[in-house]
Write a protein that holds these residues in place. Sequence first.
Motif, PDB file in Angstrom:
ATOM      1  N   TRP A 103       3.281  19.222 -25.711  1.00  0.00           N
ATOM      2  CA  TRP A 103       3.428  19.930 -24.441  1.00  0.00           C
ATOM      3  C   TRP A 103       4.880  19.994 -23.957  1.00  0.00           C
ATOM      4  O   TRP A 103       5.140  20.408 -22.844  1.00  0.00           O
ATOM      5  CB  TRP A 103       2.580  19.264 -23.374  1.00  0.00           C
ATOM      6  N   ARG A 104       5.804  19.585 -24.763  1.00  0.00           N
ATOM      7  CA  ARG A 104       7.191  19.481 -24.337  1.00  0.00           C
ATOM      8  C   ARG A 104       7.782  20.825 -23.886  1.00  0.00           C
ATOM      9  O   ARG A 104       8.550  20.882 -22.932  1.00  0.00           O
ATOM     10  CB  ARG A 104       8.030  18.900 -25.462  1.00  0.00           C
ATOM     11  N   ASP A 105       7.447  21.894 -24.541  1.00  0.00           N
ATOM     12  CA  ASP A 105       8.024  23.200 -24.220  1.00  0.00           C
ATOM     13  C   ASP A 105       7.342  23.892 -23.052  1.00  0.00           C
ATOM     14  O   ASP A 105       7.865  24.882 -22.538  1.00  0.00           O
ATOM     15  CB  ASP A 105       7.990  24.113 -25.447  1.00  0.00           C
ATOM     16  N   ASP A 106       6.171  23.443 -22.637  1.00  0.00           N
ATOM     17  CA  ASP A 106       5.482  24.057 -21.500  1.00  0.00           C
ATOM     18  C   ASP A 106       6.122  23.581 -20.204  1.00  0.00           C
ATOM     19  O   ASP A 106       6.366  22.390 -20.010  1.00  0.00           O
ATOM     20  CB  ASP A 106       3.992  23.706 -21.511  1.00  0.00           C
ATOM     21  N   GLY A 107       6.334  24.507 -19.275  1.00  0.00           N
ATOM     22  CA  GLY A 107       7.020  24.192 -18.029  1.00  0.00           C
ATOM     23  C   GLY A 107       6.197  23.357 -17.064  1.00  0.00           C
ATOM     24  O   GLY A 107       6.733  22.684 -16.192  1.00  0.00           O
ATOM     25  N   TRP A 108       4.893  23.366 -17.180  1.00  0.00           N
ATOM     26  CA  TRP A 108       4.037  22.658 -16.233  1.00  0.00           C
ATOM     27  C   TRP A 108       3.830  21.196 -16.620  1.00  0.00           C
ATOM     28  O   TRP A 108       3.392  20.395 -15.803  1.00  0.00           O
ATOM     29  CB  TRP A 108       2.681  23.351 -16.119  1.00  0.00           C
ATOM     30  N   TRP A 109       4.093  20.825 -17.864  1.00  0.00           N
ATOM     31  CA  TRP A 109       3.713  19.510 -18.373  1.00  0.00           C
ATOM     32  C   TRP A 109       4.398  18.365 -17.636  1.00  0.00           C
ATOM     33  O   TRP A 109       3.738  17.467 -17.122  1.00  0.00           O
ATOM     34  CB  TRP A 109       4.014  19.442 -19.868  1.00  0.00           C
ATOM     35  N   TRP A 110       5.730  18.360 -17.560  1.00  0.00           N
ATOM     36  CA  TRP A 110       6.424  17.233 -16.953  1.00  0.00           C
ATOM     37  C   TRP A 110       6.192  17.115 -15.457  1.00  0.00           C
ATOM     38  O   TRP A 110       6.011  15.999 -14.955  1.00  0.00           O
ATOM     39  CB  TRP A 110       7.919  17.280 -17.281  1.00  0.00           C
ATOM     40  N   PRO A 111       6.134  18.218 -14.690  1.00  0.00           N
ATOM     41  CA  PRO A 111       5.796  18.050 -13.265  1.00  0.00           C
ATOM     42  C   PRO A 111       4.398  17.454 -13.051  1.00  0.00           C
ATOM     43  O   PRO A 111       4.196  16.643 -12.148  1.00  0.00           O
ATOM     44  CB  PRO A 111       5.883  19.472 -12.703  1.00  0.00           C
ATOM     45  N   VAL A 112       3.444  17.835 -13.902  1.00  0.00           N
ATOM     46  CA  VAL A 112       2.091  17.277 -13.771  1.00  0.00           C
ATOM     47  C   VAL A 112       2.090  15.793 -14.122  1.00  0.00           C
ATOM     48  O   VAL A 112       1.481  14.975 -13.410  1.00  0.00           O
ATOM     49  CB  VAL A 112       1.082  18.058 -14.645  1.00  0.00           C
TER      50      VAL A 112
END
Length: 192
Positions: A55-64
């Motif tokens: 999920w590293r490239d998805d923009g929503w992963w780290w904020p979630v």
Amino acid sequence: MLRVVNRVFLGLVGLVLLVLGGSVLAVGLGAPAPSWWIHHDRHDVLLSEAERTRWRDDGWWWPVVIAVLAVLLLLALWWLVSVLRRRRLAEVLVDTGDGEGALVRGRALENVLTEEAGRIDGVDRSHAHLTGRRSAPEAHVRLALEPQVDPGAALNDFTTGALTHARTSAGLASLPAEVRLRGVRHHAERVS
């Protein structure tokens, strides 16, 4: 209520950790992995390279991830504060009548309330503790009554006697009280 929630929560967390830790230990020692286990061999890694970077490239992963961890941290801090919070009132602010005030130890007022409640006819044992704020304390009292005592009369004697004395001696406008009555069971004794 919080005590029950605390015990149930700790019991569930302990059970989950025991099951997971025991299964990790068993698989690590060579036992066959359970059917629900996420890996099939004792040499499997917990997170593979693909699982860590999926999920590293998805923009929503780290904020979630950060939001979930922040919520878990706040819940853990709330639980810790609620467990460590004092249940008893350390001191009571007594109105001295001259515009000043005096502080009385909460334990001293509890002891006096307990002793005076224990002197009521038909009360076998009593226990009192104070909660609330120092300017507005609340009493929580347990009375163990003898079998022949009328609970209404014992409660009336307590409210007109010990509770009223505690309220007036501390100079409080009101002293709300929760009184729990319980009957004492006496065991039969052999008479010769």
